[in-house]
Write a protein that holds these residues in place. Structure first.
Motif, mmCIF file in Angstrom:
data_model
loop_
_atom_site.group_PDB
_atom_site.id
_atom_site.type_symbol
_atom_site.label_atom_id
_atom_site.label_comp_id
_atom_site.label_asym_id
_atom_site.label_seq_id
_atom_site.Cartn_x
_atom_site.Cartn_y
_atom_site.Cartn_z
ATOM 1 N N UNK A 131 0.933 -1.097 -0.054
ATOM 2 C CA UNK A 131 0.017 0.268 -0.139
ATOM 3 C C UNK A 131 0.725 1.137 0.029
ATOM 4 N N UNK A 132 0.324 2.395 -0.494
ATOM 5 C CA UNK A 132 0.942 3.528 -0.437
ATOM 6 C C UNK A 132 -0.022 4.443 0.566
ATOM 7 N N UNK A 133 0.736 4.876 1.537
ATOM 8 C CA UNK A 133 -0.116 5.777 2.171
ATOM 9 C C UNK A 133 0.581 7.234 2.617
ATOM 10 N N UNK A 134 -0.487 8.103 2.502
ATOM 11 C CA UNK A 134 -0.158 9.567 2.701
ATOM 12 C C UNK A 134 -0.566 10.263 4.016
ATOM 13 N N UNK A 135 0.542 10.991 4.378
ATOM 14 C CA UNK A 135 0.148 11.585 5.678
ATOM 15 C C UNK A 135 0.052 12.802 5.515
ATOM 16 N N UNK A 136 -0.965 13.749 5.947
ATOM 17 C CA UNK A 136 -1.344 14.934 6.006
ATOM 18 C C UNK A 136 -2.237 15.624 7.063
ATOM 19 N N UNK A 137 -1.584 16.474 7.908
ATOM 20 C CA UNK A 137 -2.497 16.842 9.270
ATOM 21 C C UNK A 137 -2.753 15.774 9.989
ATOM 22 N N UNK A 138 -3.867 15.444 10.387
ATOM 23 C CA UNK A 138 -4.284 14.594 11.246
ATOM 24 C C UNK A 138 -4.749 13.521 10.644
ATOM 25 N N UNK A 139 -4.515 13.182 9.353
ATOM 26 C CA UNK A 139 -5.082 12.114 8.610
ATOM 27 C C UNK A 139 -4.239 11.501 7.706
ATOM 28 N N UNK A 140 -4.453 10.160 7.940
ATOM 29 C CA UNK A 140 -3.391 9.272 7.052
ATOM 30 C C UNK A 140 -4.505 8.569 5.957
ATOM 31 N N UNK A 141 -3.838 8.543 4.790
ATOM 32 C CA UNK A 141 -4.886 8.183 3.653
ATOM 33 C C UNK A 141 -4.341 7.076 2.834
ATOM 34 N N UNK A 142 -5.042 5.981 2.639
ATOM 35 C CA UNK A 142 -4.587 4.783 1.888
ATOM 36 C C UNK A 142 -4.748 5.234 0.248
ATOM 37 N N UNK A 143 -3.839 5.553 -0.297
ATOM 38 C CA UNK A 143 -4.063 6.232 -1.659
ATOM 39 C C UNK A 143 -3.896 5.278 -2.864
ATOM 40 N N UNK A 144 -3.093 4.084 -2.679
ATOM 41 C CA UNK A 144 -3.086 3.193 -3.572
ATOM 42 C C UNK A 144 -2.799 1.766 -2.714
ATOM 43 N N UNK A 145 -3.039 0.439 -3.640
ATOM 44 C CA UNK A 145 -2.553 -0.629 -3.148
ATOM 45 C C UNK A 145 -2.844 -1.692 -3.955
ATOM 46 N N UNK A 146 -2.593 -2.883 -3.468
ATOM 47 C CA UNK A 146 -3.067 -4.179 -4.225
ATOM 48 C C UNK A 146 -2.508 -5.304 -3.364
ATOM 49 N N UNK A 147 -2.676 -6.424 -3.726
ATOM 50 C CA UNK A 147 -2.527 -7.816 -3.180
ATOM 51 C C UNK A 147 -2.138 -8.937 -4.339
ATOM 52 N N UNK A 148 -1.412 -9.849 -3.727
ATOM 53 C CA UNK A 148 -1.022 -10.797 -4.648
ATOM 54 C C UNK A 148 -2.231 -11.846 -4.658
ATOM 55 N N UNK A 149 -2.407 -12.671 -5.614
ATOM 56 C CA UNK A 149 -3.576 -13.576 -5.567
ATOM 57 C C UNK A 149 -3.010 -14.975 -5.058
ATOM 58 N N UNK A 150 -1.687 -14.908 -4.533
ATOM 59 C CA UNK A 150 -1.138 -16.388 -4.014
ATOM 60 C C UNK A 150 -1.324 -16.060 -2.668
ATOM 61 N N UNK A 151 -1.431 -17.108 -2.036
ATOM 62 C CA UNK A 151 -1.413 -17.336 -0.341
ATOM 63 C C UNK A 151 -2.604 -16.519 0.256
ATOM 64 N N UNK A 152 -3.825 -16.490 -0.576
ATOM 65 C CA UNK A 152 -5.025 -15.439 0.343
ATOM 66 C C UNK A 152 -5.323 -15.917 1.621
ATOM 67 N N UNK A 153 -5.067 -17.252 1.902
ATOM 68 C CA UNK A 153 -5.396 -17.561 3.173
ATOM 69 C C UNK A 153 -4.649 -16.754 4.360
ATOM 70 N N UNK A 154 -3.549 -16.408 4.126
ATOM 71 C CA UNK A 154 -2.911 -15.806 5.302
ATOM 72 C C UNK A 154 -3.175 -14.431 5.628
ATOM 73 N N UNK A 155 -4.091 -13.983 4.761
ATOM 74 C CA UNK A 155 -4.745 -12.462 5.043
ATOM 75 C C UNK A 155 -4.031 -11.236 5.291
ATOM 76 N N UNK A 156 -2.959 -11.200 4.364
ATOM 77 C CA UNK A 156 -1.794 -10.309 4.371
ATOM 78 C C UNK A 156 -2.509 -8.850 4.614
ATOM 79 N N UNK A 157 -3.464 -8.662 3.717
ATOM 80 C CA UNK A 157 -3.935 -7.246 3.664
ATOM 81 C C UNK A 157 -4.587 -6.810 5.046
ATOM 82 N N UNK A 158 -5.124 -7.648 5.847
ATOM 83 C CA UNK A 158 -5.594 -7.261 7.124
ATOM 84 C C UNK A 158 -4.313 -6.665 8.032
ATOM 85 N N UNK A 159 -3.359 -7.729 8.029
ATOM 86 C CA UNK A 159 -2.156 -7.256 8.762
ATOM 87 C C UNK A 159 -1.545 -5.995 8.464
#
Length: 354
Positions: A251-279
């Motif tokens: 993911x790419x996170x932008x910090x500005x003032x009191x806000x952190x914004x998740x601007x872009x991101x992605x996940x691999x189709x492999x090993x989805x069972x490990x729930x990497x995006x949640x971590x």
């Protein structure tokens, strides 16, 4: 009392003084002054930051940075962006702007419209398209009409980071907490960096996601310009989630003032069972909180089941939060420029028909 999640222009009212509001172009020496103001305002947006404007210049835009002043004090303003598209009507745009002093919203908007009109004559724009992060349309936008397309997602999901971590976890949906625990049991590791060497790692995952889900994805050079501009300003980081040495989410996170914004991101189709995006998103929230942010913005969300955002909105909603809808993009037409453009187009059509 200010609501930090849903700030609106009528909040934080200050007594109106009998002082004339003025406007002038900002100098490079006033960069910190402008950024400090844009960070402090509850409706300040990173797309009105000096660094973001630098990034847009690398992408070929012209930028025009104007401040509103009460005597010598900077109280508002706007960074206008312009990109000359060949063969179509061009616009001045203000993503995340303008920034108006609440007690002088009418006067400030009038000065900005007059300035934009002068700029429009210089560059050949037919309209000003603004997109402030306001939840209600104020009276000073009476002459603006809803734009046919938004520059930013008008609906988003905000996570309140002010409670302690146990309380934030308790506010998540049960499935979200379950998947987060699952990622911990699998041993998913996360790291955040502003080292440019992480850009290709991020982009590989991002592009894999673009191809799998078939949505428009920016080219690699876009992220080089974006990251190098924002990294230098300490405004952004890349987050990576790794399992057994393989990057599974980014993911790419932008910090500005009191806000952190998740601007872009992605996940691999492999090993989805490990729930990497949640971590990864949970780690991003913890990191944002440690940096002093009080809001984690999931940037782009919809409650409509048939909306293009529906699939990833379902994932985001597992983290709890509050959905907020802003007023979206609005246009103010410079009718003399619009008339000139229409006449020119008609003449071209007549020429083509001969």
């Amino acid at each position: 009392m200010m609501n930090e999640l849903t700030g609106s222009p009528e909040q934080n009212l200050i007594p109106k003084k009998e002082i004339t509001l003025t406007i002038r172009q900002l100098s490079l020496a006033e960069r910190n002054l402008w950024d400090t103001l844009a960070k402090a305002l509850p409706v300040g947006c990173f797309m009105q930051s000096w660094a973001w404007a630098n990034f847009k210049e690398l992408e070929g835009y012209k930028t025009f940075r104007y401040g509103l002043f009460l005597e010598q004090s900077l109280v508002g303003g706007c960074i206008f962006y312009y990109y000359p598209h060949s063969g179509q009507a061009n616009l001045l745009i203000a993503q995340g702007g303008p920034l108006l002093p609440p007690a002088y919203a009418d006067e400030g908007m009038q000065l900005l419209k007059e300035t934009a009109a002068i700029l429009a004559k210089e560059v050949g724009a037919i309209a000003l398209r603004i997109e402030p992060v306001w939840t209600e349309k104020p009276d000073c936008l009476e002459e603006f009409v809803r734009a046919p397309a938004d520059l930013l997602p008008s609906e988003t999901l905000l996570i309140d980071l002010r409670p302690n971590e146990a309380e934030i976890l308790a506010a998540m949906k049960p499935k979200g907490r379950y998947n987060l625990r699952l990622s911990k049991r699998h041993g998913v590791e996360t790291e955040f960096t502003d080292n440019s060497q992480a850009i290709p790692l991020f982009y590989d995952i991002f592009w894999e996601t673009v191809q799998r889900q078939q949505f428009f994805g920016e080219p690699y050079g876009f992220f080089i310009n974006l990251c190098q501009s924002l990294f230098a300003a300490n405004m952004a980081e890349i987050g990576l989630a790794t399992w057994r040495g393989k990057v599974l989410a980014a993911i790419l996170v932008v910090y500005w003032g009191n806000r952190a914004t998740y601007l872009y991101g992605g996940r691999s189709f492999e090993h989805r069972q490990v729930m990497a995006t949640y971590a990864l998103h949970w780690a991003a929230m913890q990191r944002a909180k440690a940096r002093g942010c009080t809001v984690y913005d999931f940037y782009g969300f919809s409650r409509e089941p048939n909306h293009a955002y529906a699939n990833f909105s379902k994932f985001k909603s597992q983290f709890g939060g509050v959905s907020v809808t802003t007023i979206g993009a609005h246009d103010y037409f410079f009718y003399d420029r619009l008339a000139d453009t229409l006449i020119s187009l008609l003449r071209n059509l007549e020429g083509d028909s001969k």
